[in-house]
Design an enzyme around this catalytic site. Sequence first.
Site, PDB file in Angstrom:
ATOM      1  N   TYR A  57      -2.316  -0.952  10.574  1.00 34.08           N
ATOM      2  CA  TYR A  57      -2.287  -1.110   9.110  1.00 34.08           C
ATOM      3  C   TYR A  57      -0.961  -0.594   8.542  1.00 34.08           C
ATOM      4  O   TYR A  57      -0.304  -1.261   7.732  1.00 34.08           O
ATOM      5  CB  TYR A  57      -3.473  -0.353   8.503  1.00 34.08           C
ATOM      6  CG  TYR A  57      -3.661  -0.565   7.018  1.00 34.08           C
ATOM      7  CD1 TYR A  57      -4.378  -1.662   6.537  1.00 34.08           C
ATOM      8  CD2 TYR A  57      -3.132   0.323   6.092  1.00 34.08           C
ATOM      9  CE1 TYR A  57      -4.565  -1.856   5.176  1.00 34.08           C
ATOM     10  CE2 TYR A  57      -3.306   0.136   4.729  1.00 34.08           C
ATOM     11  CZ  TYR A  57      -4.024  -0.953   4.276  1.00 34.08           C
ATOM     12  OH  TYR A  57      -4.205  -1.149   2.930  1.00 34.08           O
TER      13      TYR A  57
ATOM     14  N   SER B 120       0.865  -1.184   0.000  1.00 40.38           N
ATOM     15  CA  SER B 120       0.000   0.000   0.000  1.00 40.38           C
ATOM     16  C   SER B 120       0.901   1.233   0.000  1.00 40.38           C
ATOM     17  O   SER B 120       2.074   1.151   0.398  1.00 40.38           O
ATOM     18  CB  SER B 120      -0.849   0.013   1.272  1.00 40.38           C
ATOM     19  OG  SER B 120      -1.505   1.264   1.452  1.00 40.38           O
TER      20      SER B 120
HETATM   21  P1  NAD Z   1     -11.563  -6.038   0.385  1.00 39.39           P
HETATM   22  O1  NAD Z   1     -12.107  -5.862   1.765  1.00 39.39           O
HETATM   23  O2  NAD Z   1     -12.446  -5.760  -0.791  1.00 39.39           O
HETATM   24  O3  NAD Z   1     -10.960  -7.502   0.203  1.00 39.39           O
HETATM   25  C1  NAD Z   1     -10.183  -8.113   1.207  1.00 39.39           C
HETATM   26  C2  NAD Z   1     -10.084  -9.601   0.920  1.00 39.39           C
HETATM   27  O4  NAD Z   1      -9.329 -10.204   1.991  1.00 39.39           O
HETATM   28  C3  NAD Z   1     -11.435 -10.302   0.891  1.00 39.39           C
HETATM   29  O5  NAD Z   1     -11.448 -11.297  -0.117  1.00 39.39           O
HETATM   30  C4  NAD Z   1     -11.517 -10.972   2.266  1.00 39.39           C
HETATM   31  O6  NAD Z   1     -12.343 -12.121   2.302  1.00 39.39           O
HETATM   32  C5  NAD Z   1     -10.059 -11.328   2.459  1.00 39.39           C
HETATM   33  N1  NAD Z   1      -9.754 -11.619   3.856  1.00 39.39           N
HETATM   34  C6  NAD Z   1      -9.872 -10.824   4.937  1.00 39.39           C
HETATM   35  N2  NAD Z   1      -9.547 -11.494   6.067  1.00 39.39           N
HETATM   36  C7  NAD Z   1      -9.199 -12.751   5.670  1.00 39.39           C
HETATM   37  C8  NAD Z   1      -8.784 -13.929   6.352  1.00 39.39           C
HETATM   38  N3  NAD Z   1      -8.646 -13.974   7.694  1.00 39.39           N
HETATM   39  N4  NAD Z   1      -8.533 -15.030   5.616  1.00 39.39           N
HETATM   40  C9  NAD Z   1      -8.676 -15.024   4.270  1.00 39.39           C
HETATM   41  N5  NAD Z   1      -9.067 -13.944   3.569  1.00 39.39           N
HETATM   42  C10 NAD Z   1      -9.329 -12.826   4.270  1.00 39.39           C
HETATM   43  O7  NAD Z   1     -10.257  -5.112   0.337  1.00 39.39           O
HETATM   44  P2  NAD Z   1      -9.354  -4.535  -0.864  1.00 39.39           P
HETATM   45  O8  NAD Z   1      -9.467  -3.059  -0.820  1.00 39.39           O
HETATM   46  O9  NAD Z   1      -9.594  -5.257  -2.129  1.00 39.39           O
HETATM   47  O10 NAD Z   1      -7.908  -4.868  -0.282  1.00 39.39           O
HETATM   48  C11 NAD Z   1      -7.055  -5.871  -0.830  1.00 39.39           C
HETATM   49  C12 NAD Z   1      -5.633  -5.562  -0.421  1.00 39.39           C
HETATM   50  O11 NAD Z   1      -5.240  -4.303  -0.978  1.00 39.39           O
HETATM   51  C13 NAD Z   1      -5.430  -5.415   1.087  1.00 39.39           C
HETATM   52  O12 NAD Z   1      -4.187  -5.975   1.454  1.00 39.39           O
HETATM   53  C14 NAD Z   1      -5.401  -3.909   1.282  1.00 39.39           C
HETATM   54  O13 NAD Z   1      -4.701  -3.550   2.420  1.00 39.39           O
HETATM   55  C15 NAD Z   1      -4.701  -3.473   0.022  1.00 39.39           C
HETATM   56  N6  NAD Z   1      -4.884  -2.083  -0.381  1.00 39.39           N
HETATM   57  C16 NAD Z   1      -6.133  -1.596  -0.637  1.00 39.39           C
HETATM   58  C17 NAD Z   1      -6.268  -0.276  -1.033  1.00 39.39           C
HETATM   59  C18 NAD Z   1      -7.598   0.316  -1.342  1.00 39.39           C
HETATM   60  O14 NAD Z   1      -7.677   1.532  -1.501  1.00 39.39           O
HETATM   61  N7  NAD Z   1      -8.658  -0.457  -1.453  1.00 39.39           N
HETATM   62  C19 NAD Z   1      -5.134   0.533  -1.195  1.00 39.39           C
HETATM   63  C20 NAD Z   1      -3.879   0.000  -0.924  1.00 39.39           C
HETATM   64  C21 NAD Z   1      -3.771  -1.317  -0.529  1.00 39.39           C
END
Ligand code: NAD
Length: 266
Positions: free
Chosen positions: A161, A148
């Site tokens: 985080y 991130s």
């Molecule tokens: P999201 O909430 O849409 O998806 C998260 C996924 O992780 C889901 O499939 C969920 O089921 C899974 N998950 C959570 N806990 C779990 C567990 N204990 N076991 C197995 N699976 C688990 O979130 P997202 O925004 O798509 O985030 C995905 C990644 O991208 C994360 O690592 C997040 O930190 C990172 N990220 C997101 C953003 C953003 O703006 N959305 C920006 C930078 C980084």
Amino acid sequence: MPAPAIDLSGQVAIVTGSTSGIGQAMAEALAQAGSRVILNGLGDPAAIEATRARIAADYGVEVRYHPADMTKPAEIADMVDMARREFGRLDLLMPNAGVQHVAPVEAFPPEQWDKIIAVNLTSAFHAIRAAVPIMKAQKRGRIVNLASAHGLVASPFKSAYVASKHGVIGLTKTVALEVAESGVTCNAICPGYVKTPLVEGQIADQAKARNMSPEQVMRDVILAAQPTKRFVEFSELAGLLLYLASDMGASVNGAALSIDGGWTAA
Ligand code: NAD
């Protein structure tokens, strides 16, 4: 020179946390490029099965699902081994599962700290630990950690985080040095804000922590950090992932690649 199309036919990829958001979109992009995919993540079993079947049908590749909970090391190891058991190889591992909790550090629930470090950081260690021997034996592999912008800079109220994502970048660099001569690369992608359920949840949490309306948080907090004033698109993340997955990405190793509209340039 025209850019070659990226063809991952015959390859096998695991994307953790691919039942939602970025992970699901990246799994779909890999399938579209011809890779077989193992999905993982939480959610309603019928909805997950519908997603699995749709991706398989849309792109004509085998798509499996492993229900490993990313807080459970033995389940993570079994998920990685599924690639070896069922397909005999593993070309790309994308530790992507992530959770968030937003609160001032003095009010941060210790159990939320533990969960965020476990899902966002420690699960990547367990998956990489299981994947590296398979990739080394193949003399080729790609590990692409979903970090991130918060792996590079901080924001208030996100202590766990930010710590987890900085940790992911440290893990990325260390593994990259260890695998460098074996045809395996390890990199981290560092997106700015992407509109997914995780961010939608943060808008509500930040509104509470900062005593602001959700609209104010979106305008003055979330996109305030992102100079382009728009969310990063899934297609933009997919382009970077597929480049890293391809042979063109072979010399990119140990990098924390920003894709954040200029956020971390400030
Ligand atoms: P999201 O909430 O849409 O998806 C998260 C996924 O992780 C889901 O499939 C969920 O089921 C899974 N998950 C959570 N806990 C779990 C567990 N204990 N076991 C197995 N699976 C688990 O979130 P997202 O925004 O798509 O985030 C995905 C990644 O991208 C994360 O690592 C997040 O930190 C990172 N990220 C997101 C953003 C953003 O703006 N959305 C920006 C930078 C980084």
